[in-house]
Design an enzyme around this catalytic site. Structure first.
Site, PDB file in Angstrom:
ATOM      1  N   ASN A  63       0.864  -1.183   0.000  1.00 46.36           N
ATOM      2  CA  ASN A  63       0.000   0.000   0.000  1.00 46.36           C
ATOM      3  C   ASN A  63       0.899   1.230   0.000  1.00 46.36           C
ATOM      4  OD1 ASN A  63      -1.691   2.119   0.556  1.00 46.36           O
ATOM      5  ND2 ASN A  63      -2.570   1.218   2.422  1.00 46.36           N
ATOM      6  N   SER A 100      -3.538  16.660  -4.418  1.00 42.27           N
ATOM      7  CA  SER A 100      -2.487  15.627  -4.462  1.00 42.27           C
ATOM      8  C   SER A 100      -1.724  15.686  -5.777  1.00 42.27           C
ATOM      9  CB  SER A 100      -3.088  14.232  -4.256  1.00 42.27           C
ATOM     10  OG  SER A 100      -3.857  13.828  -5.381  1.00 42.27           O
ATOM     11  N   LYS A 101      -2.441  15.944  -6.876  1.00 42.80           N
ATOM     12  CA  LYS A 101      -1.791  15.940  -8.195  1.00 42.80           C
ATOM     13  C   LYS A 101      -1.002  17.233  -8.425  1.00 42.80           C
ATOM     14  CE  LYS A 101      -3.073  11.824  -9.459  1.00 42.80           C
ATOM     15  NZ  LYS A 101      -2.073  10.756  -9.636  1.00 42.80           N
ATOM     16  N   TYR A 131      -8.068  15.156  -4.679  1.00 43.48           N
ATOM     17  CA  TYR A 131      -7.324  14.619  -5.832  1.00 43.48           C
ATOM     18  C   TYR A 131      -6.507  15.735  -6.500  1.00 43.48           C
ATOM     19  CZ  TYR A 131      -6.609  12.024 -10.227  1.00 43.48           C
ATOM     20  OH  TYR A 131      -6.061  11.387 -11.315  1.00 43.48           O
ATOM     21  N   SER A 136      -1.859  14.615 -13.057  1.00 41.67           N
ATOM     22  CA  SER A 136      -3.136  14.660 -13.789  1.00 41.67           C
ATOM     23  C   SER A 136      -3.419  16.083 -14.250  1.00 41.67           C
ATOM     24  CB  SER A 136      -4.269  14.206 -12.870  1.00 41.67           C
ATOM     25  OG  SER A 136      -5.524  14.533 -13.426  1.00 41.67           O
ATOM     26  N   ILE A 178      -8.217   9.543 -19.498  1.00 43.02           N
ATOM     27  CA  ILE A 178      -7.729   8.327 -20.156  1.00 43.02           C
ATOM     28  C   ILE A 178      -8.720   7.198 -19.854  1.00 43.02           C
ATOM     29  CG2 ILE A 178      -5.762   6.741 -20.372  1.00 43.02           C
ATOM     30  CD1 ILE A 178      -5.028   9.697 -21.058  1.00 43.02           C
ATOM     31  N   ASN A 223       2.940   5.678 -10.172  1.00 43.74           N
ATOM     32  CA  ASN A 223       1.687   5.720 -10.926  1.00 43.74           C
ATOM     33  C   ASN A 223       0.451   5.452 -10.063  1.00 43.74           C
ATOM     34  OD1 ASN A 223      -0.134   5.199 -13.433  1.00 43.74           O
ATOM     35  ND2 ASN A 223      -0.199   3.267 -12.298  1.00 43.74           N
TER      36      ASN A 223
HETATM   37  N1  LIG Z   1      -7.562   7.386 -15.901  1.00 44.85           N
HETATM   38  C1  LIG Z   1      -7.413   8.684 -16.074  1.00 44.85           C
HETATM   39  O1  LIG Z   1      -8.158   9.351 -16.805  1.00 44.85           O
HETATM   40  C2  LIG Z   1      -6.284   9.414 -15.398  1.00 44.85           C
HETATM   41  C3  LIG Z   1      -6.063  10.743 -15.760  1.00 44.85           C
HETATM   42  C4  LIG Z   1      -5.017  11.430 -15.173  1.00 44.85           C
HETATM   43  C5  LIG Z   1      -4.214  10.801 -14.253  1.00 44.85           C
HETATM   44  N2  LIG Z   1      -4.453   9.511 -13.909  1.00 44.85           N
HETATM   45  C6  LIG Z   1      -3.579   8.902 -12.924  1.00 44.85           C
HETATM   46  O2  LIG Z   1      -2.956   7.780 -13.499  1.00 44.85           O
HETATM   47  C7  LIG Z   1      -2.717   6.811 -12.471  1.00 44.85           C
HETATM   48  C8  LIG Z   1      -3.324   5.480 -12.875  1.00 44.85           C
HETATM   49  O3  LIG Z   1      -4.703   5.672 -13.094  1.00 44.85           O
HETATM   50  P1  LIG Z   1      -5.649   4.519 -13.683  1.00 44.85           P
HETATM   51  O4  LIG Z   1      -6.790   5.197 -14.316  1.00 44.85           O
HETATM   52  O5  LIG Z   1      -4.843   3.562 -14.446  1.00 44.85           O
HETATM   53  O6  LIG Z   1      -6.150   3.859 -12.306  1.00 44.85           O
HETATM   54  P2  LIG Z   1      -6.817   2.434 -12.017  1.00 44.85           P
HETATM   55  O7  LIG Z   1      -7.227   1.770 -13.285  1.00 44.85           O
HETATM   56  O8  LIG Z   1      -7.843   2.695 -10.981  1.00 44.85           O
HETATM   57  O9  LIG Z   1      -5.590   1.619 -11.382  1.00 44.85           O
HETATM   58  C9  LIG Z   1      -5.031   2.087 -10.206  1.00 44.85           C
HETATM   59  C10 LIG Z   1      -3.824   1.255  -9.853  1.00 44.85           C
HETATM   60  O10 LIG Z   1      -3.258   1.795  -8.645  1.00 44.85           O
HETATM   61  C11 LIG Z   1      -3.165   0.757  -7.673  1.00 44.85           C
HETATM   62  N3  LIG Z   1      -3.399   1.299  -6.341  1.00 44.85           N
HETATM   63  C12 LIG Z   1      -4.522   1.926  -5.894  1.00 44.85           C
HETATM   64  N4  LIG Z   1      -4.369   2.247  -4.603  1.00 44.85           N
HETATM   65  C13 LIG Z   1      -3.145   1.817  -4.230  1.00 44.85           C
HETATM   66  C14 LIG Z   1      -2.419   1.830  -3.016  1.00 44.85           C
HETATM   67  N5  LIG Z   1      -2.915   2.383  -1.903  1.00 44.85           N
HETATM   68  N6  LIG Z   1      -1.185   1.273  -2.988  1.00 44.85           N
HETATM   69  C15 LIG Z   1      -0.660   0.695  -4.102  1.00 44.85           C
HETATM   70  N7  LIG Z   1      -1.301   0.640  -5.282  1.00 44.85           N
HETATM   71  C16 LIG Z   1      -2.529   1.187  -5.338  1.00 44.85           C
HETATM   72  C17 LIG Z   1      -4.224  -0.259  -8.045  1.00 44.85           C
HETATM   73  O11 LIG Z   1      -3.853  -1.514  -7.484  1.00 44.85           O
HETATM   74  P3  LIG Z   1      -4.964  -2.710  -7.317  1.00 44.85           P
HETATM   75  O12 LIG Z   1      -5.072  -3.309  -8.688  1.00 44.85           O
HETATM   76  O13 LIG Z   1      -4.376  -3.649  -6.310  1.00 44.85           O
HETATM   77  O14 LIG Z   1      -6.231  -2.082  -6.867  1.00 44.85           O
HETATM   78  C18 LIG Z   1      -4.159  -0.187  -9.564  1.00 44.85           C
HETATM   79  O15 LIG Z   1      -3.115  -1.014 -10.046  1.00 44.85           O
HETATM   80  C19 LIG Z   1      -3.294   7.381 -11.189  1.00 44.85           C
HETATM   81  O16 LIG Z   1      -2.297   8.032 -10.465  1.00 44.85           O
HETATM   82  C20 LIG Z   1      -4.288   8.399 -11.704  1.00 44.85           C
HETATM   83  O17 LIG Z   1      -4.522   9.418 -10.775  1.00 44.85           O
HETATM   84  C21 LIG Z   1      -5.486   8.799 -14.462  1.00 44.85           C
END
Ligand SMILES: NC(=O)c1ccc[n+]([C@@H]2O[C@H](COP(=O)([O-])OP(=O)(O)OC[C@H]3O[C@@H](n4cnc5c(N)ncnc54)[C@H](OP(=O)(O)O)[C@@H]3O)[C@@H](O)[C@H]2O)c1
Length: 286
Positions: free
Chosen positions: A90, A185-186, A182, A169, A227, A117
């Site tokens: 975590n 944090s970002k 959020y 983000s 994304i 990430n």
């Molecule tokens: N999707 C978007 O549109 C978007 C846009 C801008 C930025 N982002 C950023 O890109 C990153 C990835 O986003 P995503 O959309 O791919 O997210 P996602 O599909 O929800 O996947 C999140 C990942 O983070 C892991 N995670 C969550 N909480 C955690 C913790 N406490 N400790 C360790 N690992 C943890 C999860 O592990 P588990 O599989 O074990 O749950 C999962 O592998 C994030 O930082 C997000 O803020 C996303």
């Protein structure tokens, strides 16, 4: 940072002397490098893990609670002949950050590339956010990147090279209703990235390893727009239509479109890029 040059697994030599040079023809660009991608088994992180592995890196993918998905992903990578491991932790807990970085170095002998990430959202308007909602998002998204980087830095400084890439983000730039925790944090990742970039260069200089022809120790941030991942699935359709209407390219981005910037920044040849924020948002914020 071509590891073929005297920096085998477990090696402790200082600066790799191959800085700006292209790798020999036929050798993958990240051959011999070890990368740790937190949240590397799903969504954007999974695309990053795969793209680094396909370019020759040994990849360590972190996950938190979804062990089934993590094991499935590891199997897929292994079936494709890619060199990978998974690590539970975590990132909201400093001890887990230190432990997982230690595990990766122990298992693979080194750590060249850290991708912070892992991230979460708990969306509520400011008036409804609880203390716990605020602290949880800050601890995973921002403190996690700090404690992981802090754990990886001494190793990278000792080696004289490294890459840290934080996934921020667009919301960190623009803010968003219902995302105060959020967004904070970002945004915090921008300041953390710039300070880490300065300190990494300073520490390398102090250790006599700031080699103008070397690979260097760089720290950068990527700020994706919207994304298509599971994180987006909670957004109501009407809200999603409104979001798409604001994106000049008219669609969400794909995880692989983020991953390609990560492997570009991770390459040895990106040695003069540090403290920068890379926007990948289909023109949504310019
Ligand atoms: N999707 C978007 O549109 C978007 C846009 C801008 C930025 N982002 C950023 O890109 C990153 C990835 O986003 P995503 O959309 O791919 O997210 P996602 O599909 O929800 O996947 C999140 C990942 O983070 C892991 N995670 C969550 N909480 C955690 C913790 N406490 N400790 C360790 N690992 C943890 C999860 O592990 P588990 O599989 O074990 O749950 C999962 O592998 C994030 O930082 C997000 O803020 C996303």
């Amino acid at each position: 940072m071509d590891a073929g040059e005297g920096q085998g697994k477990g090696g402790r030599s200082g600066t790799a002397a191959t800085g700006g040079a292209d790798p020999p023809i036929g050798r993958p660009r990240l051959h011999g490098r070890v990368a740790f991608v937190t949240g590397g088994t799903r969504g954007i992180g999974a695309a990053i893990t795969r793209s680094l592995a396909e370019r020759g890196a040994t990849v360590a993918a972190g996950y938190s609670s979804n062990e089934i998905k993590a094991r499935e992903y590891l199997d897929q990578l292994s079936q494709d002949g890619l060199d990978a491991s998974i690590h539970q932790g975590n990132v909201g807990l400093p001890d887990d950050c230190r432990r997982t970085v230690g595990e990766v170095i122990e298992q693979h002998g080194r750590l060249d590339i850290l991708i912070n990430n892992a991230g979460i959202t708990i969306d509520k308007t400011v008036l409804k956010l609880t203390d716990e909602d605020w602290h949880r998002v800050l601890s995973v998204n921002l403190s996690g990147a700090f404690f992981l980087s802090q754990a990886a830095l001494p190793h990278m400084i000792e080696r004289g090279s490294g890459r840290i890439i934080n996934i921020s983000s667009i919301i960190g730039e623009t803010g968003n209703i219902g995302q105060a925790n959020y967004a904070a944090s970002k945004s915090g990742l921008f300041g953390l990235t710039k300070t880490l970039a300065l300190e990494a260069a300073f520490q390398l200089g102090r250790a006599g390893k700031l080699d103008p022809d070397g690979v260097g120790l760089t720290v950068n941030t990527i700020a994706p727009g919207f994304i298509a991942t599971e994180m987006m699935e909670t957004i109501p359709e009407k809200v999603m239509d409104a979001i798409k209407a604001k994106i000049p390219l008219g669609r969400l981005g794909r995880p692989d479109e983020v991953a390609r910037v990560v492997h570009f920044l991770a390459a040895d040849q990106s040695s003069y890029i540090t403290g920068a924020v890379w926007h990948i948002n289909g023109g949504m914020d310019m």
